[in-house]
Design a protein around this motif. Structure first.
Motif, PDB file in Angstrom:
ATOM      1  N   LYS A 325       0.850  -1.142  -0.009  1.00 19.47           N
ATOM      2  CA  LYS A 325      -0.134  -0.097   0.140  1.00 19.47           C
ATOM      3  C   LYS A 325       0.885   1.277   0.034  1.00 19.47           C
ATOM      4  O   LYS A 325       0.631   2.171  -0.696  1.00 19.47           O
ATOM      5  N   ALA A 326       2.021   1.040   0.656  1.00 14.09           N
ATOM      6  CA  ALA A 326       2.961   2.439   0.895  1.00 14.09           C
ATOM      7  C   ALA A 326       3.330   2.828  -0.521  1.00 14.09           C
ATOM      8  O   ALA A 326       3.476   3.976  -0.941  1.00 14.09           O
ATOM      9  N   ILE A 327       3.722   1.776  -1.359  1.00 15.01           N
ATOM     10  CA  ILE A 327       4.239   2.047  -2.716  1.00 15.01           C
ATOM     11  C   ILE A 327       3.136   2.258  -3.695  1.00 15.01           C
ATOM     12  O   ILE A 327       3.635   2.205  -4.964  1.00 15.01           O
ATOM     13  N   GLY A 328       1.964   2.269  -3.342  1.00 15.75           N
ATOM     14  CA  GLY A 328       1.024   2.455  -4.218  1.00 15.75           C
ATOM     15  C   GLY A 328      -0.075   1.281  -4.700  1.00 15.75           C
ATOM     16  O   GLY A 328      -0.797   1.771  -5.609  1.00 15.75           O
ATOM     17  N   ALA A 329      -0.175   0.472  -3.853  1.00 19.27           N
ATOM     18  CA  ALA A 329      -1.161  -0.459  -4.302  1.00 19.27           C
ATOM     19  C   ALA A 329      -2.535  -0.111  -3.861  1.00 19.27           C
ATOM     20  O   ALA A 329      -2.734   0.495  -2.588  1.00 19.27           O
ATOM     21  N   LYS A 330      -3.564  -0.114  -4.640  1.00 21.78           N
ATOM     22  CA  LYS A 330      -5.020   0.360  -4.329  1.00 21.78           C
ATOM     23  C   LYS A 330      -5.674  -0.953  -3.692  1.00 21.78           C
ATOM     24  O   LYS A 330      -5.236  -2.107  -3.519  1.00 21.78           O
ATOM     25  N   ASP A 404      -5.352  -0.423   7.253  1.00 23.41           N
ATOM     26  CA  ASP A 404      -4.814   0.966   7.435  1.00 23.41           C
ATOM     27  C   ASP A 404      -3.296   0.742   7.020  1.00 23.41           C
ATOM     28  O   ASP A 404      -2.382   0.012   7.555  1.00 23.41           O
ATOM     29  N   PRO A 405      -2.661   1.646   6.036  1.00 22.41           N
ATOM     30  CA  PRO A 405      -1.418   1.440   5.781  1.00 22.41           C
ATOM     31  C   PRO A 405      -0.374   1.607   6.907  1.00 22.41           C
ATOM     32  O   PRO A 405       0.512   0.818   7.005  1.00 22.41           O
ATOM     33  N   ILE A 406      -0.602   2.425   7.620  1.00 25.52           N
ATOM     34  CA  ILE A 406       0.301   2.982   8.759  1.00 25.52           C
ATOM     35  C   ILE A 406       0.286   1.844   9.872  1.00 25.52           C
ATOM     36  O   ILE A 406       1.412   1.072  10.215  1.00 25.52           O
TER      37      ILE A 406
ATOM     38  N   LEU B  72       0.411   8.909   3.797  1.00 24.09           N
ATOM     39  CA  LEU B  72      -0.231   7.472   4.295  1.00 24.09           C
ATOM     40  C   LEU B  72      -1.242   8.139   5.325  1.00 24.09           C
ATOM     41  O   LEU B  72      -1.951   7.300   5.757  1.00 24.09           O
ATOM     42  N   ALA B  96      -3.271   6.515  -2.547  1.00 23.28           N
ATOM     43  CA  ALA B  96      -2.166   5.179  -2.952  1.00 23.28           C
ATOM     44  C   ALA B  96      -1.581   5.759  -4.215  1.00 23.28           C
ATOM     45  O   ALA B  96      -0.347   5.544  -4.513  1.00 23.28           O
ATOM     46  N   GLU B  97      -2.457   6.299  -5.185  1.00 25.87           N
ATOM     47  CA  GLU B  97      -1.944   6.594  -6.399  1.00 25.87           C
ATOM     48  C   GLU B  97      -1.042   7.767  -6.305  1.00 25.87           C
ATOM     49  O   GLU B  97       0.258   7.796  -6.933  1.00 25.87           O
ATOM     50  N   ARG B  99       1.224   8.299  -3.446  1.00 22.27           N
ATOM     51  CA  ARG B  99       1.974   7.732  -2.724  1.00 22.27           C
ATOM     52  C   ARG B  99       2.921   7.051  -4.140  1.00 22.27           C
ATOM     53  O   ARG B  99       4.205   7.284  -4.046  1.00 22.27           O
ATOM     54  N   ASN B 100       2.194   6.312  -4.849  1.00 21.29           N
ATOM     55  CA  ASN B 100       2.911   5.398  -5.962  1.00 21.29           C
ATOM     56  C   ASN B 100       3.839   6.600  -6.876  1.00 21.29           C
ATOM     57  O   ASN B 100       4.885   6.265  -7.398  1.00 21.29           O
ATOM     58  N   PHE B 105       9.582   6.051  -0.768  1.00 13.34           N
ATOM     59  CA  PHE B 105       9.794   5.840   0.622  1.00 13.34           C
ATOM     60  C   PHE B 105      11.079   4.822   0.807  1.00 13.34           C
ATOM     61  O   PHE B 105      11.380   4.130   0.309  1.00 13.34           O
ATOM     62  N   PRO B 125       6.481  -1.076  -7.817  1.00 12.38           N
ATOM     63  CA  PRO B 125       5.961   0.272  -7.822  1.00 12.38           C
ATOM     64  C   PRO B 125       5.344   0.474  -9.482  1.00 12.38           C
ATOM     65  O   PRO B 125       4.241   1.173  -9.626  1.00 12.38           O
TER      66      PRO B 125
END
Lengths: 412, 242
Positions: A325-330, A404-406, B72, B96-97, B99-100, B105, B125
């Protein structure tokens, strides 16, 4: 992110997750395998029974009405039918006359006897006294020799047309025609062998173990053993008339022959293929339904197992979900990833289960009855597997998707 | 959906230079019944190409600020614009978009996906961005080369040393060409020699023009940055440029 790409990538991710955890995937699939084997084997067995039933009664033509003392499918207490007056051979003749040549009327009477040739004995063979019209009302014909002829009946000849199993059992490889057969205490000449009918329905007649003799000879030699002669009358309807009208007419004529008053109930029964099929469908429908419900429970239990493992899988990979999720997964990507995981496991289980069911079906086919795995059953099995996968994977996958990603990143 | 469509670009000249603009941000959450004011009104602008260290003792709100900058988390009140785009009202998937595409990070614990190769980790990513497979290969190989791990491309992440893992994480942070690289205690789990190597790598990225935000509690690490923002009790205590 495009949906198609999302699907393709989620599929790959799910596949690699399963490959990384092979033994767990296999154990999870086991529940589905057992469930699919149970459900599919039940379905093929039900189809097998239906096929056998059809085969057995294919000789009972759809355009033939049988008048008998008892109904084939008996509802209620038996004494009502037992106490009825026997149907005599004379009644059959009278019916033939009253129908004025419309339709073919064939009387028959049968009982079980032991038959013998030289030192070989077959027990409990169905002996049927009938006429040359037998082959008109049923679709069976002799494969070798000939069937009964009018003069066999008229002159009360001691001739017999035997079923294929009797020919094999008593005469082996030699030609039975022209040889003698002893039925009860009487000697008969074999004049024909009926063509093979094949497997028979459980409890249904086995036509390959049947012997036809003239009804007149039957009355003379075998008929008086039990004292009474109770005839079954088969009437083939003329093709141009509707079955319902013809049946109504037959009932009317039979009532006159039996001398019934208008208020009295019929003291005979009308039987036909429809009656049998209805009874079969009623009975088998219920049996198959119960079978499917019971076997579905095992599939359900398998599904619960999958759901359980998916919860474990999601919890175990909480951190991974956080990273993704942090790197962009929906949410959709995570949901698809886990839905694919459960569906692939279940589909895999379904395919294995189907293979085992195919093997079992082959064994049933060899040993019990003609059963086969139809394409529709195969498709049903695969669809059910994937459906179970999606249903049992959804709640765990949804839980993973909305983490929640965090929180997920912090999870150790 | 494209984020650009819902942008809220202002004509403020100061703001057009800032890649990141935080204004009066507060963040309150509940731990059980207790209300925690992690951020109590933080305003911060960071320009393109800056190298900023965010410092503060634990409980100062620096993690919350980092989560907010990293999209986040969203502020309870106040506004946050990243490249002129307001983040406050975004849905989870829109975040999410962002962040991507805009955030790279680098975590203290590396946070690589286990079981998969270095290549696949760096590729991830791009997959979520929807880059077709053909294009991905080239980008990923270039990113891996830029952190000096060409010969480790097929290794699983658990076959690598800590320093190598952090390099993979940096490569992964770079593939989508983010607006900012957000490094949270990037040397916290490394020995001082490897940590120094990682810092050299980050410094080099800064020289190439990347905007880097470093969250740390070590003065030594923070010295690499050209600007140090210190937090205490949810407020900015000092903001110094060297």
């Amino acid at each position: 992110m495009k949906l198609s790409l999302d699907i393709a990538e989620s599929f790959k991710i799910a596949l690699s997750a399963i490959v990384a955890n092979k033994s767990r995937g296999a154990l999870t699939a086991l529940g589905i395998i057992i469930g699919i084997v149970a459900v599919i084997t039940t379905m093929t067995a039900a189809n097998g029974l239906k096929n056998t039933f059809r085969q057995t009664f294919s000789s009972v033509g759809a355009d033939v009405i049988y008048v008998s003392k008892r109904p084939w499918v008996q509802m209620g207490p038996g004494f009502r039918f037992r106490n009825r007056k026997d149907i005599s051979l004379a009644a059959s003749d009278a019916l033939q006359q009253r129908l004025l040549g419309r339709g073919v009327v064939n009387p028959s009477i049968s009982s079980n006897k032991n038959v013998k040739y030289q030192s070989k004995v077959l027990e409990g063979i169905r002996i049927s006294g009938t006429t040359e019209k037998q082959i008109i009302v049923s679709d069976m014909v002799p494969s070798t020799g000939r069937f009964l002829m009018p003069f066999d009946v008229e002159y009360k000849k001691s001739v017999a047309v035997i079923g294929s199993e009797i020919a094999d059992g008593l005469y082996g490889n030699s030609d039975p025609i022209g040889k003698h057969i002893k039925i009860g205490r009487n000697k008969f000449l074999v004049i024909g062998v009926m063509e093979k009918q094949g497997t028979s329905f459980f409890g249904g007649p086995n036509f390959d173990r049947q012997i036809y003799i003239p009804i007149t000879t039957y009355g003379k030699t075998l008929g008086h053993n039990g004292g009474r002669a109770n005839v079954n009358i088969a009437i083939k309807a003329p093709s141009q008339e509707s079955m319902a009208d013809f049946e109504f007419e037959v009932i009317g004529e039979m009532r006159k022959i039996r001398g019934l008053k208008p208020a009295e109930d019929d003291d005979f029964s009308i039987n036909k293929l429809d009656t049998l099929l209805d009874a079969y469908n009623n009975m088998m429908g219920a049996v198959v339904l119960v079978g499917l419900i019971i076997t579905s429970i095992s599939l359900f239990v398998g599904g619960v197992g999958v759901m359980n493992i998916m919860f474990v899988s999601v919890t175990e990979r909480t951190k991974e979900i956080g990273i993704r999720k942090a790197i962009g997964a929906k949410r959709r990507s995570i949901l698809l990833q886990f839905l694919f995981e459960s569906s692939i496991i279940c589909l895999f289980g379904g395919i294995i289960g189907l293979s085992i069911a195919a093997l079992l079906t082959e064994i049933i086919n060899e040993m019990l009855m003609p059963a086969s795995l139809s394409p529709s059953i195969i498709i049903t099995a695969l669809v059910i597997s994937v459906f179970v996968g999606v249903v049992s994977g959804f709640v765990p996958a949804y839980r993973g998707a909305k983490l929640d990603p965090i929180e997920a990143l912090r999870y150790e | 959906m494209s984020v650009q469509e819902s942008d809220q670009v202002t004509s403020d000249t100061e703001m057009s230079e800032a890649i990141l603009k935080i204004k009066d941000v507060t963040r309150t959450y509940f731990m059980g019944d207790q209300e925690v004011n992690a951020l109590r009104g933080v305003s911060l602008n960071i320009n393109k190409g800056e190298y900023v260290a965010i410092m503060g003792p634990s409980g100062s709100g620096k993690s919350t600020l980092m989560n907010t900058i990293g999209c986040l988390d969203v502020p309870t009140s106040g506004s946050y614009h990243l490249e002129g785009v307001g983040v406050n009202e975004m849905s989870e998937d829109q975040l999410a978009e962002i962040r991507n595409e805009k955030i790279g990070f680098v975590f203290q614990t590396f946070n690589l996906v286990p079981r998969v190769s270095v290549f696949q980790n760096v590729e991830l990513p791009l997959i979520y961005k929807g880059v077709p497979k053909r294009k991905r290969r080239e980008i990923v190989e270039k990113a891996i080369a830029s952190v000096g791990l060409e010969d480790r491309s097929d290794h699983k992440s658990n076959e690598l040393s800590g320093g190598q893992r952090q390099r993979v994480a940096i490569a992964r942070a770079l593939v989508c060409e983010p607006s900012i690289i957000l490094a949270d205690e990037p040397t916290g789990n490394l020995d001082s020699k490897t940590g120094a190597e990682i810092m050299v790598l980050l410094n080099r990225l800064h020289e190439k023009g990347h905007t880097i935000i470093l969250v740390t509690h070590e003065d030594e690490i923070a010295e690499h940055a050209h600007r140090i923002v210190r937090l205490r009790d949810g407020l900015i205590e000092s903001d110094t440029r060297s």
